[in-house]
Design a protein around this motif. Structure first.
Motif, PDB file in Angstrom:
ATOM      1  N   ASP A 137     -11.776  21.833   9.033  1.00  0.00           N
ATOM      2  CA  ASP A 137     -11.420  21.779   7.613  1.00  0.00           C
ATOM      3  C   ASP A 137     -12.616  22.119   6.725  1.00  0.00           C
ATOM      4  OD1 ASP A 137      -8.755  21.083   8.074  1.00  0.00           O
ATOM      5  OD2 ASP A 137      -9.179  18.924   8.012  1.00  0.00           O
ATOM      6  N   SER A 138     -12.316  22.415   5.465  1.00  0.00           N
ATOM      7  CA  SER A 138     -13.353  22.739   4.489  1.00  0.00           C
ATOM      8  C   SER A 138     -13.279  21.767   3.316  1.00  0.00           C
ATOM      9  CB  SER A 138     -13.190  24.180   4.005  1.00  0.00           C
ATOM     10  OG  SER A 138     -11.911  24.366   3.444  1.00  0.00           O
ATOM     11  N   VAL A 139     -14.433  21.520   2.700  1.00  0.00           N
ATOM     12  CA  VAL A 139     -14.532  20.510   1.652  1.00  0.00           C
ATOM     13  C   VAL A 139     -15.278  21.065   0.441  1.00  0.00           C
ATOM     14  CG1 VAL A 139     -15.661  18.318   1.095  1.00  0.00           C
ATOM     15  CG2 VAL A 139     -14.407  18.536   3.221  1.00  0.00           C
ATOM     16  N   TYR A 140     -14.734  20.782  -0.724  1.00  0.00           N
ATOM     17  CA  TYR A 140     -15.375  21.099  -2.005  1.00  0.00           C
ATOM     18  C   TYR A 140     -15.764  19.765  -2.634  1.00  0.00           C
ATOM     19  CZ  TYR A 140     -15.904  23.021  -6.760  1.00  0.00           C
ATOM     20  OH  TYR A 140     -16.381  23.393  -7.985  1.00  0.00           O
ATOM     21  N   ILE A 141     -17.046  19.572  -2.886  1.00  0.00           N
ATOM     22  CA  ILE A 141     -17.540  18.327  -3.466  1.00  0.00           C
ATOM     23  C   ILE A 141     -17.832  18.555  -4.941  1.00  0.00           C
ATOM     24  CG2 ILE A 141     -19.323  16.543  -3.389  1.00  0.00           C
ATOM     25  CD1 ILE A 141     -19.766  17.376  -0.414  1.00  0.00           C
ATOM     26  N   ALA A 142     -17.096  17.846  -5.789  1.00  0.00           N
ATOM     27  CA  ALA A 142     -17.328  17.961  -7.225  1.00  0.00           C
ATOM     28  C   ALA A 142     -18.696  17.382  -7.562  1.00  0.00           C
ATOM     29  CB  ALA A 142     -16.238  17.217  -7.996  1.00  0.00           C
ATOM     30  N   LEU A 143     -19.294  17.899  -8.602  1.00  0.00           N
ATOM     31  CA  LEU A 143     -20.580  17.389  -9.093  1.00  0.00           C
ATOM     32  C   LEU A 143     -20.290  16.244 -10.052  1.00  0.00           C
ATOM     33  CD1 LEU A 143     -23.648  17.620  -9.255  1.00  0.00           C
ATOM     34  CD2 LEU A 143     -23.344  19.351 -11.030  1.00  0.00           C
ATOM     35  N   SER A 144     -20.778  15.067  -9.713  1.00  0.00           N
ATOM     36  CA  SER A 144     -20.537  13.891 -10.540  1.00  0.00           C
ATOM     37  C   SER A 144     -21.309  13.979 -11.854  1.00  0.00           C
ATOM     38  CB  SER A 144     -20.961  12.630  -9.783  1.00  0.00           C
ATOM     39  OG  SER A 144     -20.803  11.486 -10.601  1.00  0.00           O
ATOM     40  N   LYS A 145     -20.723  13.428 -12.885  1.00  0.00           N
ATOM     41  CA  LYS A 145     -21.416  13.267 -14.162  1.00  0.00           C
ATOM     42  C   LYS A 145     -22.554  12.269 -13.938  1.00  0.00           C
ATOM     43  CE  LYS A 145     -20.517  11.626 -18.841  1.00  0.00           C
ATOM     44  NZ  LYS A 145     -19.532  11.014 -19.734  1.00  0.00           N
ATOM     45  N   SER A 160     -10.664  24.436  -8.913  1.00  0.00           N
ATOM     46  CA  SER A 160     -11.752  25.176  -8.249  1.00  0.00           C
ATOM     47  C   SER A 160     -11.629  25.080  -6.733  1.00  0.00           C
ATOM     48  CB  SER A 160     -13.114  24.635  -8.687  1.00  0.00           C
ATOM     49  OG  SER A 160     -13.355  24.927 -10.038  1.00  0.00           O
ATOM     50  N   ALA A 161     -11.266  23.906  -6.245  1.00  0.00           N
ATOM     51  CA  ALA A 161     -11.100  23.721  -4.802  1.00  0.00           C
ATOM     52  C   ALA A 161      -9.940  24.580  -4.282  1.00  0.00           C
ATOM     53  CB  ALA A 161     -10.863  22.247  -4.486  1.00  0.00           C
ATOM     54  N   LYS A 162      -8.852  24.646  -5.045  1.00  0.00           N
ATOM     55  CA  LYS A 162      -7.701  25.486  -4.655  1.00  0.00           C
ATOM     56  C   LYS A 162      -8.084  26.956  -4.664  1.00  0.00           C
ATOM     57  CE  LYS A 162      -3.899  22.523  -6.100  1.00  0.00           C
ATOM     58  NZ  LYS A 162      -2.820  22.295  -7.077  1.00  0.00           N
ATOM     59  N   GLU A 163      -8.751  27.360  -5.747  1.00  0.00           N
ATOM     60  CA  GLU A 163      -9.163  28.764  -5.874  1.00  0.00           C
ATOM     61  C   GLU A 163     -10.119  29.178  -4.755  1.00  0.00           C
ATOM     62  OE1 GLU A 163      -8.457  31.311  -8.330  1.00  0.00           O
ATOM     63  OE2 GLU A 163      -6.750  29.951  -8.579  1.00  0.00           O
ATOM     64  N   GLY A 164     -10.949  28.260  -4.311  1.00  0.00           N
ATOM     65  CA  GLY A 164     -11.910  28.537  -3.249  1.00  0.00           C
ATOM     66  C   GLY A 164     -11.317  28.442  -1.856  1.00  0.00           C
ATOM     67  N   LEU A 177     -10.823  18.096  -1.596  1.00  0.00           N
ATOM     68  CA  LEU A 177     -11.708  17.883  -2.733  1.00  0.00           C
ATOM     69  C   LEU A 177     -12.284  16.486  -2.602  1.00  0.00           C
ATOM     70  CD1 LEU A 177     -12.878  18.280  -5.637  1.00  0.00           C
ATOM     71  CD2 LEU A 177     -10.676  17.430  -6.491  1.00  0.00           C
ATOM     72  N   ILE A 178     -13.585  16.386  -2.694  1.00  0.00           N
ATOM     73  CA  ILE A 178     -14.249  15.084  -2.758  1.00  0.00           C
ATOM     74  C   ILE A 178     -14.687  14.930  -4.209  1.00  0.00           C
ATOM     75  CG2 ILE A 178     -16.056  13.595  -1.823  1.00  0.00           C
ATOM     76  CD1 ILE A 178     -14.057  14.755   0.308  1.00  0.00           C
ATOM     77  N   ASN A 205      -6.309  15.832  -0.750  1.00  0.00           N
ATOM     78  CA  ASN A 205      -5.785  16.994  -0.043  1.00  0.00           C
ATOM     79  C   ASN A 205      -5.456  18.038  -1.096  1.00  0.00           C
ATOM     80  OD1 ASN A 205      -3.719  18.845   0.960  1.00  0.00           O
ATOM     81  ND2 ASN A 205      -3.770  17.590   2.809  1.00  0.00           N
ATOM     82  N   VAL A 206      -6.156  19.155  -1.069  1.00  0.00           N
ATOM     83  CA  VAL A 206      -6.033  20.168  -2.115  1.00  0.00           C
ATOM     84  C   VAL A 206      -4.637  20.767  -2.160  1.00  0.00           C
ATOM     85  CG1 VAL A 206      -6.886  22.436  -2.871  1.00  0.00           C
ATOM     86  CG2 VAL A 206      -8.504  20.677  -2.137  1.00  0.00           C
ATOM     87  N   ASN A 207      -4.049  21.003  -1.002  1.00  0.00           N
ATOM     88  CA  ASN A 207      -2.738  21.642  -0.938  1.00  0.00           C
ATOM     89  C   ASN A 207      -1.670  20.882  -1.715  1.00  0.00           C
ATOM     90  OD1 ASN A 207      -1.686  24.021  -0.063  1.00  0.00           O
ATOM     91  ND2 ASN A 207      -1.129  23.279   1.964  1.00  0.00           N
ATOM     92  N   GLY A 208      -1.605  19.576  -1.526  1.00  0.00           N
ATOM     93  CA  GLY A 208      -0.578  18.786  -2.205  1.00  0.00           C
ATOM     94  C   GLY A 208      -1.096  18.023  -3.402  1.00  0.00           C
TER      95      GLY A 208
END
Length: 173
Positions: free
Chosen positions: A37-45, A91-95, A100-101, A130-133
């Motif tokens: 699997d692949s993971v996109y980690i958002a940048l926290s404020k 962004s996670a979907k587009e990538g 998404l974390i 889970n990005v898909n759903g």
């Protein structure tokens, strides 16, 4: 005299110990992340406490999460900018990422513990989606508090690797 030395030693050892807590939210979702699997980690404020803003703390949190996931996955990316949840999910979907974390700093307090006897404290929420759903499969609140006898050099980010690793491990078991 021996009793006094024993008590003083115990107090010193307890004062030096950091404490961590991982509170995982109950979920009926038993999905586990796979090594492919692949993971996109958002940048926290960035975090703040009172009037003090801790520049770079969001990146430190996201990088700590990244380090934990990179041990298990080949395709992990940390966002280049802070995004609100819907934008990070987009962004996670587009990538083409599977998960998404989304980390959020709830409390970030860096103290001069060695002088003030006030511990560093940190609390962060980590959501795994889970990005898909668009369904959250798991979330946790990670808390950490430094010991009183730090001898300098400890910071809130130093309290994160162990509990983040504990939570990440649960996502793969």
């Amino acid at each position: 005299m021996k009793k006094i030395l024993l008590v003083a030693s115990l107090v010193t050892m307890v004062g030096c110990a950091d404490s961590h807590n991982v509170s995982v939210a109950e979920s009926n979702n038993a999905t586990k992340i796979q090594s492919s699997d692949s993971v996109y980690i958002a940048l926290s404020k960035d975090g703040s406490y009172g009037k003090h803003h801790y520049a770079g703390s969001g990146m430190m949190l996201s990088q700590t999460i990244n380090s934990s996931f990179m041990k298990r996955l080949n395709n992990v990316e940390v966002a280049g900018k802070v995004q609100k949840y819907p934008d990070a999910l987009h962004s996670a979907k587009e990538g083409g990422y599977d998960y998404l974390i989304y980390p959020t700093i709830l409390h970030w307090e860096d103290r001069a513990t060695e002088w003030s006897a006030k511990p560093d404290k940190v609390a962060v929420k980590i959501s795994v989606v889970n990005v898909n759903g668009g369904i959250e499969i798991k979330s946790a609140v990670v808390n950490g508090k430094s010991g009183i006898m730090t001898l300098g050099g400890d910071h809130p980010q130093d309290l994160l690797p162990e509990p983040v690793e504990t939570f990440t491990t649960q996502l793969f078991e």
